[in-house]
Design a protein around this motif. Sequence first.
Motif, PDB file in Angstrom:
ATOM      1  N   ASN A 255      40.975 -45.984  17.491  1.00 43.84           N
ATOM      2  CA  ASN A 255      40.899 -45.702  16.059  1.00 43.84           C
ATOM      3  C   ASN A 255      40.753 -46.996  15.279  1.00 43.84           C
ATOM      4  N   TRP A 256      39.978 -46.937  14.183  1.00 44.21           N
ATOM      5  CA  TRP A 256      40.012 -48.056  13.257  1.00 44.21           C
ATOM      6  C   TRP A 256      41.421 -48.143  12.699  1.00 44.21           C
ATOM      7  N   ALA A 257      41.879 -49.347  12.468  1.00 43.44           N
ATOM      8  CA  ALA A 257      43.229 -49.528  11.915  1.00 43.44           C
ATOM      9  C   ALA A 257      43.336 -48.806  10.575  1.00 43.44           C
ATOM     10  N   GLY A 258      44.352 -47.966  10.473  1.00 37.00           N
ATOM     11  CA  GLY A 258      44.600 -47.274   9.214  1.00 37.00           C
ATOM     12  C   GLY A 258      43.692 -46.094   8.957  1.00 37.00           C
ATOM     13  N   LYS A 259      42.845 -45.719   9.928  1.00 29.67           N
ATOM     14  CA  LYS A 259      41.933 -44.598   9.720  1.00 29.67           C
ATOM     15  C   LYS A 259      42.032 -43.629  10.887  1.00 29.67           C
ATOM     16  N   THR A 260      41.611 -42.391  10.618  1.00 31.97           N
ATOM     17  CA  THR A 260      41.590 -41.390  11.691  1.00 31.97           C
ATOM     18  C   THR A 260      40.236 -41.403  12.414  1.00 31.97           C
ATOM     19  N   VAL A 261      39.342 -42.277  11.986  1.00 35.79           N
ATOM     20  CA  VAL A 261      38.004 -42.345  12.568  1.00 35.79           C
ATOM     21  C   VAL A 261      38.067 -42.898  13.991  1.00 35.79           C
ATOM     22  N   ILE A 262      37.461 -42.165  14.917  1.00 36.81           N
ATOM     23  CA  ILE A 262      37.428 -42.597  16.314  1.00 36.81           C
ATOM     24  C   ILE A 262      36.097 -43.275  16.598  1.00 36.81           C
ATOM     25  N   THR A 263      36.140 -44.366  17.316  1.00 37.63           N
ATOM     26  CA  THR A 263      34.915 -45.032  17.704  1.00 37.63           C
ATOM     27  C   THR A 263      35.076 -45.583  19.111  1.00 37.63           C
ATOM     28  N   ALA A 264      34.000 -46.111  19.657  1.00 41.69           N
ATOM     29  CA  ALA A 264      34.043 -46.664  21.012  1.00 41.69           C
ATOM     30  C   ALA A 264      33.592 -48.115  20.991  1.00 41.69           C
ATOM     31  N   GLU A 265      34.106 -48.877  21.933  1.00 43.58           N
ATOM     32  CA  GLU A 265      33.761 -50.285  22.056  1.00 43.58           C
ATOM     33  C   GLU A 265      33.516 -50.580  23.524  1.00 43.58           C
ATOM     34  N   GLY A 266      32.516 -51.401  23.807  1.00 42.22           N
ATOM     35  CA  GLY A 266      32.208 -51.710  25.202  1.00 42.22           C
ATOM     36  C   GLY A 266      31.539 -53.063  25.332  1.00 42.22           C
ATOM     37  N   GLU A 267      30.902 -53.282  26.451  1.00 43.59           N
ATOM     38  CA  GLU A 267      30.305 -54.590  26.729  1.00 43.59           C
ATOM     39  C   GLU A 267      29.082 -54.418  27.632  1.00 43.59           C
ATOM     40  N   PHE A 268      28.062 -55.249  27.384  1.00 45.30           N
ATOM     41  CA  PHE A 268      26.918 -55.301  28.293  1.00 45.30           C
ATOM     42  C   PHE A 268      26.371 -56.724  28.302  1.00 45.30           C
ATOM     43  N   THR A 269      25.590 -57.041  29.300  1.00 40.97           N
ATOM     44  CA  THR A 269      25.005 -58.383  29.417  1.00 40.97           C
ATOM     45  C   THR A 269      23.493 -58.286  29.517  1.00 40.97           C
ATOM     46  N   HIS A 270      22.829 -59.352  29.088  1.00 39.05           N
ATOM     47  CA  HIS A 270      21.370 -59.437  29.183  1.00 39.05           C
ATOM     48  C   HIS A 270      20.982 -60.910  29.122  1.00 39.05           C
ATOM     49  N   ASN A 271      20.264 -61.374  30.127  1.00 43.19           N
ATOM     50  CA  ASN A 271      19.795 -62.775  30.159  1.00 43.19           C
ATOM     51  C   ASN A 271      20.921 -63.780  29.920  1.00 43.19           C
ATOM     52  N   GLN A 272      22.011 -63.602  30.635  1.00 48.85           N
ATOM     53  CA  GLN A 272      23.153 -64.519  30.558  1.00 48.85           C
ATOM     54  C   GLN A 272      23.894 -64.471  29.224  1.00 48.85           C
ATOM     55  N   HIS A 273      23.601 -63.491  28.391  1.00 48.97           N
ATOM     56  CA  HIS A 273      24.341 -63.308  27.144  1.00 48.97           C
ATOM     57  C   HIS A 273      25.247 -62.095  27.294  1.00 48.97           C
TER      58      HIS A 273
END
Length: 243
Positions: free
Chosen positions: A32-50
């Motif tokens: 959840n965003w801090a202080g909100k009921t909104v749900i979201t997702a967070e993740g990670e990916f790589t491309h060309n060493q970034h």
Amino acid sequence: MSHYTVAFAGNPNTGKSTLFNLLTGLRQHTGNWAGKTVITAEGEFTHNQHVYRAVDLPGTYSLYSNSADEEAARDYIIFEQPDVTLVVLDATSLERNLNLALQVLEITGRAVICINLIDEAKKLGIDINLKAISKRLGVPVVAISARNEIGIGALLDQIERVATGAFTGKPLRITYSEDIERGIAELIPLVEQTVGSRYPARWIALRLLDGDNSLLTSLKAYMGGSKSYGRKEVAGHGVPACH
């Protein structure tokens, strides 16, 4: 190895979360965003060493303040200032979807327009001139099919160009009526004096003219240092976004 942040924005049902899941795989969590009921997702990916931290913003039709989802997406783009805002559009409903893209471009030029469902558009006989749209909008535009994994490499290359600063364009600036432009011009110095040059003064002035009180509330919270996008994890790895 460089690290960047990419915010995924888009209308509901554009395949935004499908693309997010494709790129991040199991390297994600929801919260959840801090202080909100909104749900979201967070993740990670790589491309060309970034390495890219991916943030799946709530699916919204605009960045105004009609809902908590819209406020959360708007505040993240303005205050967290991701290195790239990836705007995912539905190739079969471009005219409707471009409304959100234009609002994002009023806030930041560090954007990539991703036209998803290109395979569905072709089935309907829709031909999209990517070069013309890119030239008009002033930012990279890529056509993909997240479901069929078409065009993903080209999309990642454009994200990299914007993130690293290899691409620096001038995004389309919408010109409003004479009265509105006069009001914006009068407000911009006051906005810049109040919030500094870090935030998009023209867009903030426009929203203030429209009486967007929730933006004022967010501005006060951020200026006072009482608000940040801290997150509370509520699910483990591999959980898809909920919109």
